[in-house]
Design an enzyme around this catalytic site. Sequence first.
Site, PDB file in Angstrom:
ATOM      1  N   HIS A 273      -3.402  92.299 103.380  1.00  0.00           N
ATOM      2  CA  HIS A 273      -4.398  91.382 102.818  1.00  0.00           C
ATOM      3  C   HIS A 273      -3.712  90.394 101.856  1.00  0.00           C
ATOM      4  O   HIS A 273      -4.125  90.209 100.719  1.00  0.00           O
ATOM      5  CB  HIS A 273      -5.484  92.201 102.107  1.00  0.00           C
ATOM      6  CG  HIS A 273      -6.604  91.394 101.531  1.00  0.00           C
ATOM      7  ND1 HIS A 273      -7.261  90.401 102.226  1.00  0.00           N
ATOM      8  CD2 HIS A 273      -7.193  91.438 100.313  1.00  0.00           C
ATOM      9  CE1 HIS A 273      -8.204  89.880 101.462  1.00  0.00           C
ATOM     10  NE2 HIS A 273      -8.172  90.475 100.294  1.00  0.00           N
ATOM     11  N   CYS A 316      -3.648  83.384 111.178  1.00  0.00           N
ATOM     12  CA  CYS A 316      -4.965  82.981 110.688  1.00  0.00           C
ATOM     13  C   CYS A 316      -4.781  82.494 109.253  1.00  0.00           C
ATOM     14  O   CYS A 316      -3.761  82.795 108.620  1.00  0.00           O
ATOM     15  CB  CYS A 316      -5.897  84.191 110.750  1.00  0.00           C
ATOM     16  SG  CYS A 316      -7.632  83.810 110.531  1.00  0.00           S
TER      17      CYS A 316
HETATM   18  C1  LIG Z   1      -6.523  87.376 109.343  1.00  0.00           C
HETATM   19  C2  LIG Z   1      -7.915  87.269 108.794  1.00  0.00           C
HETATM   20  C3  LIG Z   1      -8.693  88.405 108.715  1.00  0.00           C
HETATM   21  C4  LIG Z   1      -9.982  88.335 108.199  1.00  0.00           C
HETATM   22  N1  LIG Z   1     -10.722  89.460 108.183  1.00  0.00           N
HETATM   23  C5  LIG Z   1     -12.013  89.395 107.802  1.00  0.00           C
HETATM   24  C6  LIG Z   1     -12.833  90.524 107.934  1.00  0.00           C
HETATM   25  O1  LIG Z   1     -12.403  91.563 108.405  1.00  0.00           O
HETATM   26  N2  LIG Z   1     -14.130  90.416 107.553  1.00  0.00           N
HETATM   27  C7  LIG Z   1     -14.641  89.276 107.050  1.00  0.00           C
HETATM   28  O2  LIG Z   1     -15.819  89.265 106.702  1.00  0.00           O
HETATM   29  N3  LIG Z   1     -13.874  88.172 106.918  1.00  0.00           N
HETATM   30  C8  LIG Z   1     -12.589  88.205 107.289  1.00  0.00           C
HETATM   31  N4  LIG Z   1     -11.796  87.100 107.221  1.00  0.00           N
HETATM   32  C9  LIG Z   1     -12.315  85.892 106.585  1.00  0.00           C
HETATM   33  C10 LIG Z   1     -13.151  85.006 107.477  1.00  0.00           C
HETATM   34  O3  LIG Z   1     -12.625  84.958 108.772  1.00  0.00           O
HETATM   35  C11 LIG Z   1     -13.219  83.627 106.814  1.00  0.00           C
HETATM   36  O4  LIG Z   1     -13.769  83.781 105.513  1.00  0.00           O
HETATM   37  C12 LIG Z   1     -14.084  82.663 107.587  1.00  0.00           C
HETATM   38  O5  LIG Z   1     -13.667  82.583 108.934  1.00  0.00           O
HETATM   39  C13 LIG Z   1     -14.026  81.274 106.952  1.00  0.00           C
HETATM   40  O6  LIG Z   1     -14.770  80.387 107.752  1.00  0.00           O
HETATM   41  P1  LIG Z   1     -14.891  78.853 107.424  1.00  0.00           P
HETATM   42  O7  LIG Z   1     -15.992  78.358 108.306  1.00  0.00           O
HETATM   43  O8  LIG Z   1     -14.993  78.646 105.960  1.00  0.00           O
HETATM   44  O9  LIG Z   1     -13.477  78.212 107.829  1.00  0.00           O
HETATM   45  P2  LIG Z   1     -12.906  77.754 109.258  1.00  0.00           P
HETATM   46  O10 LIG Z   1     -13.207  78.738 110.292  1.00  0.00           O
HETATM   47  O11 LIG Z   1     -11.493  77.362 109.077  1.00  0.00           O
HETATM   48  O12 LIG Z   1     -13.770  76.467 109.607  1.00  0.00           O
HETATM   49  C14 LIG Z   1     -13.545  75.214 109.026  1.00  0.00           C
HETATM   50  C15 LIG Z   1     -13.613  74.192 110.116  1.00  0.00           C
HETATM   51  O13 LIG Z   1     -13.594  72.898 109.551  1.00  0.00           O
HETATM   52  C16 LIG Z   1     -12.896  72.048 110.432  1.00  0.00           C
HETATM   53  N5  LIG Z   1     -12.457  70.855 109.706  1.00  0.00           N
HETATM   54  C17 LIG Z   1     -11.632  70.809 108.649  1.00  0.00           C
HETATM   55  N6  LIG Z   1     -11.398  69.536 108.272  1.00  0.00           N
HETATM   56  C18 LIG Z   1     -12.131  68.760 109.090  1.00  0.00           C
HETATM   57  C19 LIG Z   1     -12.284  67.346 109.215  1.00  0.00           C
HETATM   58  N7  LIG Z   1     -11.636  66.488 108.421  1.00  0.00           N
HETATM   59  N8  LIG Z   1     -13.098  66.876 110.167  1.00  0.00           N
HETATM   60  C20 LIG Z   1     -13.764  67.738 111.014  1.00  0.00           C
HETATM   61  N9  LIG Z   1     -13.617  69.073 110.950  1.00  0.00           N
HETATM   62  C21 LIG Z   1     -12.809  69.584 110.010  1.00  0.00           C
HETATM   63  C22 LIG Z   1     -11.723  72.947 110.846  1.00  0.00           C
HETATM   64  O14 LIG Z   1     -11.044  72.470 111.977  1.00  0.00           O
HETATM   65  C23 LIG Z   1     -12.400  74.267 111.046  1.00  0.00           C
HETATM   66  O15 LIG Z   1     -12.843  74.446 112.381  1.00  0.00           O
HETATM   67  C24 LIG Z   1     -10.494  87.110 107.728  1.00  0.00           C
HETATM   68  C25 LIG Z   1      -9.715  85.959 107.808  1.00  0.00           C
HETATM   69  C26 LIG Z   1      -8.434  86.026 108.354  1.00  0.00           C
HETATM   70  C27 LIG Z   1      -7.617  84.768 108.411  1.00  0.00           C
HETATM   71  O1  LIG Z   2     -13.510  91.291 104.713  1.00  0.00           O
HETATM   72  C1  LIG Z   2     -13.063  92.357 105.101  1.00  0.00           C
HETATM   73  O2  LIG Z   2     -13.801  93.300 105.320  1.00  0.00           O
HETATM   74  C2  LIG Z   2     -11.576  92.513 105.282  1.00  0.00           C
HETATM   75  C3  LIG Z   2     -11.070  93.528 104.341  1.00  0.00           C
HETATM   76  C4  LIG Z   2      -9.592  93.588 104.324  1.00  0.00           C
HETATM   77  C5  LIG Z   2      -8.981  92.264 104.197  1.00  0.00           C
HETATM   78  C6  LIG Z   2      -9.510  91.292 105.195  1.00  0.00           C
HETATM   79  N1  LIG Z   2     -10.926  91.251 105.099  1.00  0.00           N
END
Ligand SMILES: Cc1cc2nc3c(=O)[nH]c(=O)nc-3n(C[C@H](O)[C@H](O)[C@H](O)COP(=O)(O)OP(=O)(O)OC[C@H]3O[C@@H](n4cnc5c(N)ncnc54)[C@H](O)[C@@H]3O)c2cc1C
Ligand SMILES: O=C(O)[C@@H]1CCCCN1
Length: 387
Positions: A273, A316
């Site tokens: 994490h 990611c």
């Molecule tokens: C490895 C990993 C593991 C995770 N595990 C968990 C988990 O187990 N449980 C959990 O609850 N969460 C987890 N998360 C967190 C979760 O996935 C994120 O909090 C969430 O996906 C964030 O979404 P978002 O919509 O904010 O961002 P994003 O998905 O990045 O969406 C933002 C979008 O905006 C677009 N954008 C940016 N700039 C522009 C622009 N100028 N014009 C047009 N479009 C634009 C981008 O292209 C993108 O598609 C994890 C994240 C990662 C990376």
């Molecule tokens: O949101 C979650 O549940 C997980 C926990 C561990 C770190 C990544 N995110």
Amino acid sequence: MSTEGDYDCIVIGAGVQGSFSAYELAKRGRRTLLLEQFVLPHSRGSSHGQTRIIRKAYDQDYYTVMMDESYRLWSQLEEEAGVKLYRQTGLLVMGPENGTYQVIKNTLQRNGVPMVILQPEEFSKHIPHVNLADGDVALVDITAGVLYADRALRAVQGQFQKLGGIITDGQKVTDIRPGDLVTVMTSGGVYRAKNLVVTAGCWTNTLLSYIGLQLPLQVLKINVYYWKEKDPGCYSLQNRFPCFLQIECPEAEHHIYGLPSNEYPGLMKVCYHMGSETKPDERDRQMDKSDGDILKRYLTRCFPGLVPEPAVVESCLYTVTPDEHFVLDCHPVHNNIVIGAGFSGHGFKFGPLIGKLLCELSLGEVPSYDLSPFRIRRFQEHSKSAL
Ligand SMILES: Cc1cc2nc3c(=O)[nH]c(=O)nc-3n(C[C@H](O)[C@H](O)[C@H](O)COP(=O)(O)OP(=O)(O)OC[C@H]3O[C@@H](n4cnc5c(N)ncnc54)[C@H](O)[C@@H]3O)c2cc1C
Ligand SMILES: O=C(O)[C@@H]1CCCCN1
């Protein structure tokens, strides 16, 4: 080249948070445009990949309480779209008795979340193939499980379109002009709307720079590792192996977490994490894999059924705030611009609720939850407001 059109609301960013925000707005009858810089689906942001953990085990009550509704909203979407998005597996939480483990246990107990406390002497009966570290204790958050992330994005975007919502992908927003009607310029056109929602993940500060605001957000590249099961299936979802969260262990300064093998048969996802800082468009130039060594050492000790050599590595991005709490707020000057950002590696499970809350903020309604932990104001000394 220019596509003009007036909307009630424009949402920038079709990750999990923007997609649910657009869907909520369309559900409330608003003519909504969802703009995405990349052609969908894409794997450059934070919401791609097969799986995420969903859980109520948190150290703050407000997240545990919010998850109650989020679970309901996930199952509503499952019904509406006719797809399965959630599989209950439970979440095994392991760690030293005092510290974060105890805080999570207390939150679960206070909020009446179903859980099982595993006594160390019966641990291996319930959780075979895992060595509980000396001095560690363990519990299982029964409510927890796996969300099918890519499938969830497809489902919510599809439902949004069924409600008449417009998705315009492959168009990068290049400028924003605030006003009673907000003007949004993209690589392909100019759009106007009464309200704007910015859910741009790790690109948030680029977009906020057009409207005089910067937030203290750090962008981290996370290596997503899959490890081979020596005995295929021994950590699998089919064999009822849970997700897990390892808190405070000798190998690692930050949490280690894993999900049962499922999407790639015979491979279990176990990650760290924490990651290394990067710029959102330079993710693949950040090559640091030192977290892999931490995981190898941990897996050798605690997961003897995994080959301690990564079999698959994906990438990611996390967008992290200083306190790891989200940003859900209106722009401090232009209150028809709403910002959802800084989901700090734990925002996916809240997606449907974040969508609802950003929609409420956008419509000028009193939000269903106290959003004070998520206000921009808390960064007073960090945020460089150029207003
Ligand atoms: C490895 C990993 C593991 C995770 N595990 C968990 C988990 O187990 N449980 C959990 O609850 N969460 C987890 N998360 C967190 C979760 O996935 C994120 O909090 C969430 O996906 C964030 O979404 P978002 O919509 O904010 O961002 P994003 O998905 O990045 O969406 C933002 C979008 O905006 C677009 N954008 C940016 N700039 C522009 C622009 N100028 N014009 C047009 N479009 C634009 C981008 O292209 C993108 O598609 C994890 C994240 C990662 C990376
Ligand atoms: O949101 C979650 O549940 C997980 C926990 C561990 C770190 C990544 N995110």
